[in-house]
Every structure is written in C-alpha cells, then in structure tokens.
Design a protein around this motif. Structure first.
Motif, PDB file in Angstrom:
ATOM      1  N   MET A  14      17.832   5.110 -28.067  1.00 23.60           N
ATOM      2  CA  MET A  14      18.399   6.412 -28.560  1.00 23.60           C
ATOM      3  C   MET A  14      17.636   6.813 -29.972  1.00 23.60           C
ATOM      4  SD  MET A  14      22.202   7.560 -29.775  1.00 23.60           S
ATOM      5  CE  MET A  14      23.111   6.943 -28.221  1.00 23.60           C
ATOM      6  N   TYR A  15      17.502   5.826 -30.616  1.00 16.36           N
ATOM      7  CA  TYR A  15      16.847   5.887 -32.093  1.00 16.36           C
ATOM      8  C   TYR A  15      15.680   6.491 -31.748  1.00 16.36           C
ATOM      9  CZ  TYR A  15      14.680   5.334 -36.752  1.00 16.36           C
ATOM     10  OH  TYR A  15      14.063   5.520 -37.704  1.00 16.36           O
ATOM     11  N   LEU A  16      14.482   5.826 -30.822  1.00 24.17           N
ATOM     12  CA  LEU A  16      13.381   6.322 -30.695  1.00 24.17           C
ATOM     13  C   LEU A  16      13.355   7.573 -30.012  1.00 24.17           C
ATOM     14  CD1 LEU A  16      11.803   2.694 -29.447  1.00 24.17           C
ATOM     15  CD2 LEU A  16      11.321   4.069 -31.528  1.00 24.17           C
ATOM     16  N   ARG A  17      14.066   7.929 -29.236  1.00 21.16           N
ATOM     17  CA  ARG A  17      14.167   9.339 -28.774  1.00 21.16           C
ATOM     18  C   ARG A  17      14.319  10.383 -29.674  1.00 21.16           C
ATOM     19  NH1 ARG A  17      17.297   6.956 -24.547  1.00 21.16           N
ATOM     20  NH2 ARG A  17      19.150   7.973 -25.683  1.00 21.16           N
ATOM     21  N   PHE A  18      15.295  10.136 -30.798  1.00 20.37           N
ATOM     22  CA  PHE A  18      15.611  10.951 -31.920  1.00 20.37           C
ATOM     23  C   PHE A  18      14.505  11.104 -32.545  1.00 20.37           C
ATOM     24  CE2 PHE A  18      19.948  11.117 -30.135  1.00 20.37           C
ATOM     25  CZ  PHE A  18      20.217  12.525 -30.632  1.00 20.37           C
ATOM     26  N   LEU A  19      13.866   9.893 -32.777  1.00 22.94           N
ATOM     27  CA  LEU A  19      12.773   9.791 -33.990  1.00 22.94           C
ATOM     28  C   LEU A  19      11.546  10.639 -33.346  1.00 22.94           C
ATOM     29  CD1 LEU A  19      11.804   8.545 -36.554  1.00 22.94           C
ATOM     30  CD2 LEU A  19      10.802   6.690 -35.133  1.00 22.94           C
ATOM     31  N   ASP A  20      11.143  10.495 -31.806  1.00 23.13           N
ATOM     32  CA  ASP A  20      10.257  11.464 -31.360  1.00 23.13           C
ATOM     33  C   ASP A  20      10.482  13.110 -31.777  1.00 23.13           C
ATOM     34  OD1 ASP A  20       8.495   9.426 -30.519  1.00 23.13           O
ATOM     35  OD2 ASP A  20       9.339   9.529 -28.694  1.00 23.13           O
ATOM     36  N   MET A  21      12.145  13.460 -31.446  1.00 25.94           N
ATOM     37  CA  MET A  21      12.442  14.807 -31.664  1.00 25.94           C
ATOM     38  C   MET A  21      12.244  15.186 -33.178  1.00 25.94           C
ATOM     39  SD  MET A  21      15.721  14.658 -28.985  1.00 25.94           S
ATOM     40  CE  MET A  21      16.698  15.432 -30.252  1.00 25.94           C
ATOM     41  N   PHE A  22      12.282  14.243 -34.046  1.00 26.15           N
ATOM     42  CA  PHE A  22      12.119  14.584 -35.540  1.00 26.15           C
ATOM     43  C   PHE A  22      10.703  14.954 -35.695  1.00 26.15           C
ATOM     44  CE2 PHE A  22      10.248  13.199 -39.626  1.00 26.15           C
ATOM     45  CZ  PHE A  22      11.139  13.683 -40.420  1.00 26.15           C
ATOM     46  N   PHE A  23       9.771  14.450 -35.261  1.00 22.97           N
ATOM     47  CA  PHE A  23       8.259  14.726 -35.057  1.00 22.97           C
ATOM     48  C   PHE A  23       7.898  15.972 -34.485  1.00 22.97           C
ATOM     49  CE2 PHE A  23       8.310  10.493 -37.102  1.00 22.97           C
ATOM     50  CZ  PHE A  23       7.588  10.683 -38.155  1.00 22.97           C
ATOM     51  N   GLN A  24       8.725  16.647 -33.717  1.00 20.35           N
ATOM     52  CA  GLN A  24       8.616  17.756 -32.936  1.00 20.35           C
ATOM     53  C   GLN A  24       9.139  18.799 -33.686  1.00 20.35           C
ATOM     54  OE1 GLN A  24      10.241  17.244 -29.059  1.00 20.35           O
ATOM     55  NE2 GLN A  24       9.089  15.683 -28.603  1.00 20.35           N
ATOM     56  N   ASP A  25       9.888  18.782 -34.710  1.00 22.48           N
ATOM     57  CA  ASP A  25      10.538  19.755 -35.644  1.00 22.48           C
ATOM     58  C   ASP A  25       9.232  20.280 -36.428  1.00 22.48           C
ATOM     59  OD1 ASP A  25      12.868  20.992 -37.043  1.00 22.48           O
ATOM     60  OD2 ASP A  25      11.633  20.137 -38.615  1.00 22.48           O
ATOM     61  N   ASP A  26       9.282  21.595 -36.734  1.00 26.67           N
ATOM     62  CA  ASP A  26       8.303  22.320 -37.584  1.00 26.67           C
ATOM     63  C   ASP A  26       8.644  22.477 -39.140  1.00 26.67           C
ATOM     64  OD1 ASP A  26      10.059  24.101 -37.151  1.00 26.67           O
ATOM     65  OD2 ASP A  26       8.567  25.621 -36.475  1.00 26.67           O
ATOM     66  N   SER A  27       9.764  21.659 -39.748  1.00 27.84           N
ATOM     67  CA  SER A  27      10.085  21.954 -40.963  1.00 27.84           C
ATOM     68  C   SER A  27       8.923  21.824 -42.191  1.00 27.84           C
ATOM     69  CB  SER A  27      11.257  21.229 -41.262  1.00 27.84           C
ATOM     70  OG  SER A  27      12.555  21.603 -40.672  1.00 27.84           O
ATOM     71  N   LEU A  28       8.319  20.571 -41.670  1.00 26.61           N
ATOM     72  CA  LEU A  28       7.228  20.406 -42.867  1.00 26.61           C
ATOM     73  C   LEU A  28       6.150  21.310 -42.612  1.00 26.61           C
ATOM     74  CD1 LEU A  28       5.897  18.047 -44.519  1.00 26.61           C
ATOM     75  CD2 LEU A  28       4.568  17.516 -42.257  1.00 26.61           C
ATOM     76  N   GLN A  29       5.688  22.015 -41.507  1.00 25.59           N
ATOM     77  CA  GLN A  29       4.714  23.158 -41.555  1.00 25.59           C
ATOM     78  C   GLN A  29       5.247  24.361 -42.329  1.00 25.59           C
ATOM     79  OE1 GLN A  29       5.625  21.242 -38.796  1.00 25.59           O
ATOM     80  NE2 GLN A  29       3.783  19.920 -38.736  1.00 25.59           N
ATOM     81  N   LYS A  30       6.617  24.547 -42.110  1.00 30.24           N
ATOM     82  CA  LYS A  30       7.209  25.713 -42.623  1.00 30.24           C
ATOM     83  C   LYS A  30       7.476  25.703 -44.091  1.00 30.24           C
ATOM     84  CE  LYS A  30      10.377  26.963 -38.796  1.00 30.24           C
ATOM     85  NZ  LYS A  30      11.667  27.280 -38.200  1.00 30.24           N
ATOM     86  N   LEU A  31       7.703  24.376 -44.521  1.00 33.72           N
ATOM     87  CA  LEU A  31       7.390  24.022 -46.179  1.00 33.72           C
ATOM     88  C   LEU A  31       6.378  24.545 -46.542  1.00 33.72           C
ATOM     89  CD1 LEU A  31       8.808  23.181 -48.696  1.00 33.72           C
ATOM     90  CD2 LEU A  31       8.337  20.516 -47.976  1.00 33.72           C
ATOM     91  N   GLY A  32       5.299  23.960 -45.926  1.00 30.76           N
ATOM     92  CA  GLY A  32       3.606  24.267 -46.637  1.00 30.76           C
ATOM     93  C   GLY A  32       3.740  25.693 -46.572  1.00 30.76           C
ATOM     94  N   ALA A  33       3.857  26.333 -45.527  1.00 29.37           N
ATOM     95  CA  ALA A  33       3.444  27.776 -45.459  1.00 29.37           C
ATOM     96  C   ALA A  33       4.213  28.667 -46.471  1.00 29.37           C
ATOM     97  CB  ALA A  33       3.805  28.332 -43.842  1.00 29.37           C
ATOM     98  N   ALA A  34       5.574  28.283 -46.553  1.00 34.47           N
ATOM     99  CA  ALA A  34       6.592  28.995 -47.584  1.00 34.47           C
ATOM    100  C   ALA A  34       6.062  28.661 -49.010  1.00 34.47           C
ATOM    101  CB  ALA A  34       7.878  28.718 -47.357  1.00 34.47           C
TER     102      ALA A  34
END
Length: 123
Positions: free
Chosen positions: A28-48
């Motif tokens: 379960m942890y690994l599934r959620f960890l994979d999902m974490f890296f699909q999120d685009d918050s890091l890219q949104k932070l850089g763009a903002a």
C-alpha cells in the motif's frame, strides 16, 4: 522487513510512524508513493515562482508539504517547510530560487529512495 527499516533509516525517514499511516502494508505504501510522484505540485511550485505568483507558489508548496509529510519523506518535507512559511506571508524574497533548488534535490533523493524500495535495494 529489516531491510525496509534500514532503507527508511538511511533515507532519514521514520519507518514506524510512516508505516502506521499505511496499516503496516508495504504494498500500500509503495502504491501511494508512486502516486506521490505522479502529482505535479513540484512543477506548479517552480512555474509559480518563475511567474512571481506567490499565492500559487504557496498553494503548490503547501500541497507538497502535506503529501511529503504523510508519505514520511522527512528530508523532502523539511526542505519544503523552509519555503512554505515565507510564502504563506506573501513576502517577496530573493532566495526562493535557491530554496526551490534544494526542494528539487530532495525530491530526486526521495525518488531514488522509492526506486530502491521497489528493487529491494538499500538506499
């Protein structure tokens, strides 16, 4: 199990606290960890930050802070915390690019941690 605990310790994460949030389930942890890296918050932070939109940067950083904290990615969480509070106040600062670079570096380390867990390698 001990290898997983060792990998968490080597990365700088709290195995016990993190796994409690995932009912002790490594899959379960690994599934959620994979999902974490699909999120685009890091890219949104850089763009903002590039656009000078401190409100959008705060929102992205705040999301990244929460998700990295929930995933037990303590070094990444700490790096994000350093930028969240100044962004919360909307204060323009010259060090945001440097803080963002630190976050990017910690994000890469977290991704390496994820891949090591999936391979069963130590970090």
């Amino acid at each position: 199990m001990q290898e997983l605990k060792d990998a968490f310790a080597a990365y700088g994460a709290d195995y016990e606290a993190t796994m409690r949030r995932f009912m002790g389930s490594q899959p379960m942890y690994l599934r959620f960890l994979d999902m974490f890296f699909q999120d685009d918050s890091l890219q949104k932070l850089g763009a903002a930050l590039d656009a000078g939109d401190l409100n959008a940067a705060f929102e992205a950083a705040h999301t990244l802070k929460g998700t990295s904290g929930n995933m037990g990615l303590a070094p990444l969480y700490a790096a994000v915390c350093a930028i969240v509070e100044p962004l919360r106040t909307g204060t323009a600062r010259g060090d945001y690019p440097v803080l963002y670079q630190v976050i990017q570096a910690e994000y890469q380390k977290a991704d390496a941690f994820r891949h090591s867990l999936k391979r069963g390698d130590p970090v």
